[in-house]
Design a protein around this motif. Structure first.
Motif, PDB file in Angstrom:
ATOM      1  N   PRO A  22       0.809  -1.227   0.000  1.00  0.00           N
ATOM      2  CA  PRO A  22       0.000   0.000   0.000  1.00  0.00           C
ATOM      3  C   PRO A  22       0.844   1.280   0.000  1.00  0.00           C
ATOM      4  O   PRO A  22       0.488   2.264  -0.655  1.00  0.00           O
ATOM      5  CB  PRO A  22      -0.821  -0.102   1.286  1.00  0.00           C
ATOM      6  N   ALA A  23       1.965   1.263   0.702  1.00  0.00           N
ATOM      7  CA  ALA A  23       2.837   2.440   0.721  1.00  0.00           C
ATOM      8  C   ALA A  23       3.559   2.604  -0.614  1.00  0.00           C
ATOM      9  O   ALA A  23       3.799   3.729  -1.065  1.00  0.00           O
ATOM     10  CB  ALA A  23       3.849   2.327   1.850  1.00  0.00           C
ATOM     11  N   MET A  24       3.897   1.486  -1.244  1.00  0.00           N
ATOM     12  CA  MET A  24       4.635   1.549  -2.505  1.00  0.00           C
ATOM     13  C   MET A  24       3.799   2.133  -3.639  1.00  0.00           C
ATOM     14  O   MET A  24       4.354   2.684  -4.586  1.00  0.00           O
ATOM     15  CB  MET A  24       5.154   0.165  -2.877  1.00  0.00           C
ATOM     16  N   VAL A  25       2.495   2.005  -3.539  1.00  0.00           N
ATOM     17  CA  VAL A  25       1.624   2.563  -4.572  1.00  0.00           C
ATOM     18  C   VAL A  25       1.714   4.084  -4.586  1.00  0.00           C
ATOM     19  O   VAL A  25       1.618   4.717  -5.636  1.00  0.00           O
ATOM     20  CB  VAL A  25       0.168   2.092  -4.345  1.00  0.00           C
ATOM     21  N   ARG A  26       1.962   4.665  -3.431  1.00  0.00           N
ATOM     22  CA  ARG A  26       1.999   6.127  -3.315  1.00  0.00           C
ATOM     23  C   ARG A  26       3.400   6.711  -3.485  1.00  0.00           C
ATOM     24  O   ARG A  26       3.549   7.920  -3.610  1.00  0.00           O
ATOM     25  CB  ARG A  26       1.436   6.542  -1.966  1.00  0.00           C
TER      26      ARG A  26
END
Length: 84
Positions: A22-26
């Motif tokens: 989820p953090a990597m998407v941003r």
């Protein structure tokens, strides 16, 4: 060895990737690439150390001599020949 087996280190690395997803998407793509590269290097280092340690343990076990074998070798040696 870890070959042809389920390795806990690889499962843990996959779990870390899934947790960070989820953090990597941003994050910017280069930051994600850097995080994945660091994780891959860490996984390789850990697995290398584990394999190296197991090889050393096996080498140490092979060096241990069975007392019965040691006596048999000593009995056949020329120094222990009777009559001398």
């Amino acid at each position: 060895m870890m070959f042809r087996q389920v390795a806990a280190t690889r499962i843990a690395a996959a779990g870390v990737v899934l947790a960070l997803l989820p953090a990597m998407v941003r994050l910017p793509a280069l930051a994600v690439l850097l995080v994945l590269a660091v994780l891959l290097v860490a996984l390789n280092v850990v697995e290398h150390l584990r394999v190296e340690r197991r090889v050393a343990e096996r080498r140490d076990v092979e060096r241990e001599v069975d007392p019965a074998t040691e006596r048999a070798v000593a009995a056949r040696s020329p120094e222990s020949a009777p009559g001398e």
